[in-house]
Design an enzyme around this catalytic site. Structure first.
Site, short mmCIF file in Angstrom:
data_model
loop_
_atom_site.label_atom_id
_atom_site.label_comp_id
_atom_site.label_asym_id
_atom_site.label_seq_id
_atom_site.Cartn_x
_atom_site.Cartn_y
_atom_site.Cartn_z
CG HIS A 10 -36.72 -3.13 -100.39
ND1 HIS A 10 -36.32 -4.17 -101.00
CD2 HIS A 10 -35.53 -2.45 -99.82
CE1 HIS A 10 -35.24 -4.20 -101.07
NE2 HIS A 10 -35.03 -3.17 -100.08
CG HIS A 48 -39.67 -6.62 -105.32
ND1 HIS A 48 -38.22 -7.40 -105.86
CD2 HIS A 48 -39.68 -7.23 -106.78
CE1 HIS A 48 -37.86 -7.92 -106.58
NE2 HIS A 48 -38.66 -8.14 -106.89
CG HIS A 69 -32.79 1.68 -101.05
ND1 HIS A 69 -31.89 0.90 -101.90
CD2 HIS A 69 -33.28 0.50 -99.81
CE1 HIS A 69 -31.47 -0.21 -101.09
NE2 HIS A 69 -32.41 -0.49 -100.39
CD GLU A 70 -35.84 0.47 -97.21
OE1 GLU A 70 -36.60 -0.28 -97.07
OE2 GLU A 70 -34.70 0.42 -97.21
#
Length: 692
Positions: free
Chosen positions: A481, A484, A477-478
């Site tokens: 980011h 991104h 998940h992290e």
């Protein structure tokens, strides 16, 4: 020492001001901050110079005798504040990842000053007049799409911040912003202390029966680090349900652990939360909104409070039905009428073993951190996007635990740096997060440097770092980011990477979780840390089935937290509770939405809801569920669009991840999927519709 032919080495903290490493751009690769040179004494002078310089730059833009143009006003504003950007990125990373008393004292001092500085920039009347002139003539300026977006975002930020208010209203607005910033800092500081103090310490290893041996050894090491030699300590993670609740055999100890978790911040942060909510309500009214939620959502992809309420209406009922089915299965397994909150995870684990022949503890030997990182997270990024990673031990990060990796595109061209800081320590706040040390910008000539922080317990020296499945998912998940930020390909820093609406920012990271269980990826990293044997072939399918058992609980606890946040920021100020009424306020809010489930407490309660009262998610925690609608729809697209994974990854990167906020994020979503989002895949994922 003095004398001819000899010299004393200068004290690094007594060098002239020009030696402050924040006063000039870093010469290290990718502009990585020169951490080996940075001392605490450098922060305050850098903040002071950074604030003064940007105020002078903004004043010069406003006082320009030439008519306003995009270049002399909007682009000039993007170029301002270089020193402040550099010091802020490093300092606030340290404040979260490696704090100490001096850092906390400076944070308490500097946060309200920065709030006042932001107001000074946003509310500067001469600058706003120039931006207003450009905004009104924007159709005739010949701007390209990114320039137009930048002008619109700068103008909107100032209108939302109160640039059109009269001076007396602006004076009160500045006071409110400074008070809120101070209180949010107090909330974070209180929570750090309360969480550390609430660590559950036991005298004997036998009391931890049910935990794997390596976790017991880690608890012993944690106790030693906390000054409890010879004992065992379970430090709390930032959310309500602690992972040990699934394994501890002693029901009394489970109750103690959950009570400790839920009690954090109650005495210290209840009054802080009330004060913050009251001030936010006053600020919203000053800005012409009925509530803080109304003001906040107006600039998000949701757009209106009605849209958020509609989302709650669609998700709460199915989530409760799903959770009731799970609760009935747990009660049957436990041989009781109903299962309490402290026992839910323990019996859920039993049901997973019985129904799916899956023991969560049996997975851990196959989930070693280094393998998950390199053969899982990194390999998935190579598979989907073609990028590669090389560790750079020659580049020094801000803490010995933090590791630096250089990232290259498929064609070998440089992309940026990734810093991974995976272990828990007393100086780090709880939870997991991503932030940027250097923001990508073609205007500034910057490639990205991004950081992931997790809180994985560090075992005794020489022992492997074995993860549970939740920690694996969190790492993927992290890293979503991080991608991104790494893939950002825009000119202007205001529009770069994760600078998107709060209810959109979690979407790419949630999509990246899908690769954790993608067969080709899972088969590569899920290998026994000692033998190298792959995870037994039947376990992945069992794992996926077992994951679905628990979706009801997960949905209810997340929605309950979102409802608490929403209620704090929608009720009128005169309906907010007093300090001794916070629990009753929470209970009433949950009951009103049908979420007062006695065995499923909210993922966060008010006293430790740092997302909301110590961070940027106020009236925005709903965004996790809002983004999950987009996430579930996109996961289905990846699986069913008929393209290869690599082809799909290129589309997702080009049309969405690289665009940051340079276009409307929902337009980026539509560019990928070719349509508006569909709730169906999320409802199916959460057990309320046909399977994906």
């Amino acid at each position: 020492m003095t004398g001819t032919g000899s010299a004393t080495a200068p004290d690094p903290d007594r060098r002239p001001a020009t030696s402050n490493p924040f006063f000039s751009a870093s010469e290290l690769p990718y502009g990585l901050p020169p951490f080996a040179r940075i001392r605490h004494e450098h922060f305050r002078p850098a903040f002071e110079r950074g604030i003064a310089e940007q105020l002078a730059e903004v004043a010069a833009v406003g006082a320009d005798s030439e008519p306003p143009t995009f270049e002399n006003t909007v682009a000039a504003l993007e170029l301002s504040g270089a020193v402040l950007r550099r010091v802020s990125a490093v300092f606030f990373n340290k404040a979260n990842a490696d704090t100490d008393e001096a850092t906390q004292e400076l944070e308490a001092e500097i946060v309200p000053r920065l709030a006042a500085h932001e107001d000074a920039v946003l509310l500067d009347p001469a600058l706003f007049a120039r931006l207003e002139t450009l905004y009104e003539a924007r159709a005739e300026l010949g701007l390209d799409g990114e320039q137009l977006r930048l002008l619109e975002r700068h103008h909107a930020a100032r209108v939302r911040a109160g640039a059109r208010l009269v001076p007396e209203q602006q004076r009160r607005l500045r006071e409110l912003n400074a008070e809120i910033a101070t209180l949010c800092t107090d909330f974070r500081r209180n929570l750090r202390a309360d969480t550390a103090a609430a660590a559950l310490v036991v005298d004997h290893a036998e009391e931890l029966a049910g935990l794997p041996d390596d976790e017991i050894a880690t608890a012993a090491e944690n106790a030693r680090a906390l000054g409890h030699d010879g004992r065992f300590a379970l430090s709390l993670l930032n959310f309500t349900n602690q992972p040990q609740l699934a394994a501890l055999e002693d029901p009394a100890l489970r109750e103690r652990l959950l009570t400790a978790s839920m009690g954090r911040g109650g005495a210290t942060n209840g009054s802080v939360a009330i004060a913050v909510a009251r001030l936010r309500a006053e600020r919203a009214a000053l800005l012409g909104h009925s509530s803080h939620a109304s003001w906040q959502v107006a600039d998000q992809t949701a757009g209106t409070t009605d849209a958020v309420a509609e989302m709650f209406g669609k998700l709460i009922g199915p989530a409760l039905v799903h959770a009731e089915r799970e609760g009935a299965a747990l009660a049957e397994a436990a041989g009781v009428a109903e299962v309490g909150a402290a026992d839910w995870q323990f019996y859920a684990e039993r049901v997973r073993r019985q129904r799916f022949d899956l023991d969560a503890a049996a997975l851990r030997p196959y989930l070693e951190l280094e393998a998950v990182l390199r053969d899982g997270v990194f390999h998935a990024a190579t598979l989907v996007y073609g990028i590669t990673f090389a560790e750079r031990p020659d580049l020094v990060a801000y803490h010995p635990d933090a590791r630096v990796f250089e990232v290259h595109n498929a064609d070998g061209s440089p992309l940026g740096l990734y810093v991974g800081d995976f272990h828990a320590r007393e100086s780090k706040r709880g939870g997991a997060w991503m932030n940027e040390l250097v923001t990508q910008s073609h205007l500034l000539g910057q490639r990205p440097v991004v950081v992931n922080n997790l809180n994985i317990a560090k075992p005794a020296a020489g022992e492997p770092v074995l993860l549970n499945w939740s920690e694996v998912t969190t790492l993927f998940h992290e890293f979503g980011h991080a991608l991104h930020g790494l893939f950002s390909d825009v000119r202007y820093p205001l529009l770069a990477g994760t600078e998107v609406p709060r209810d959109f920012v979690e979407f790419p990271s949630q999509v990246n979780e899908m690769w954790a269980e993608w067969p080709e990826v899972l088969a590569r990293y899920a290998r026994h840390h000692r033998t190298g044997e792959p995870m037994p072939p039947e376990l992945p399918s069992r794992l996926r089935e077992a994951e679905r058992f628990g979706e009801g609980f997960d949905s209810v606890e997340h929605l309950a937290a979102a409802v608490l946040d929403w209620t704090w920021h929608t009720v009128p100020a005169d309906e907010l509770p007093t300090a001794d009424g916070v629990e009753a306020f929470e209970a009433a809010a949950l009951a009103r939405h049908g979420l007062a489930h006695p065995a499923i407490p909210p993922r966060y309660r008010t006293g430790y809801f740092a997302h909301v009262f110590g961070g940027g998610y106020a009236a925005g925690y709903y965004g996790y569920r809002w983004a999950e609608v987009l996430d579930a729809d996109t996961v289905r697209w990846f699986r069913e669009n008929g393209r290869t994974v690599r082809e799909s990854g290129e589309i997702f990167r080009r049309e969405l991840l690289s665009r940051g906020n340079s276009i409307d994020p929902m337009a980026a979503f539509r560019a990928v999927l070719g349509r508006d989002p569909d709730f169906g895949p999320l409802l199916a994922r959460r057990g309320a519709g046909p399977a994906e």
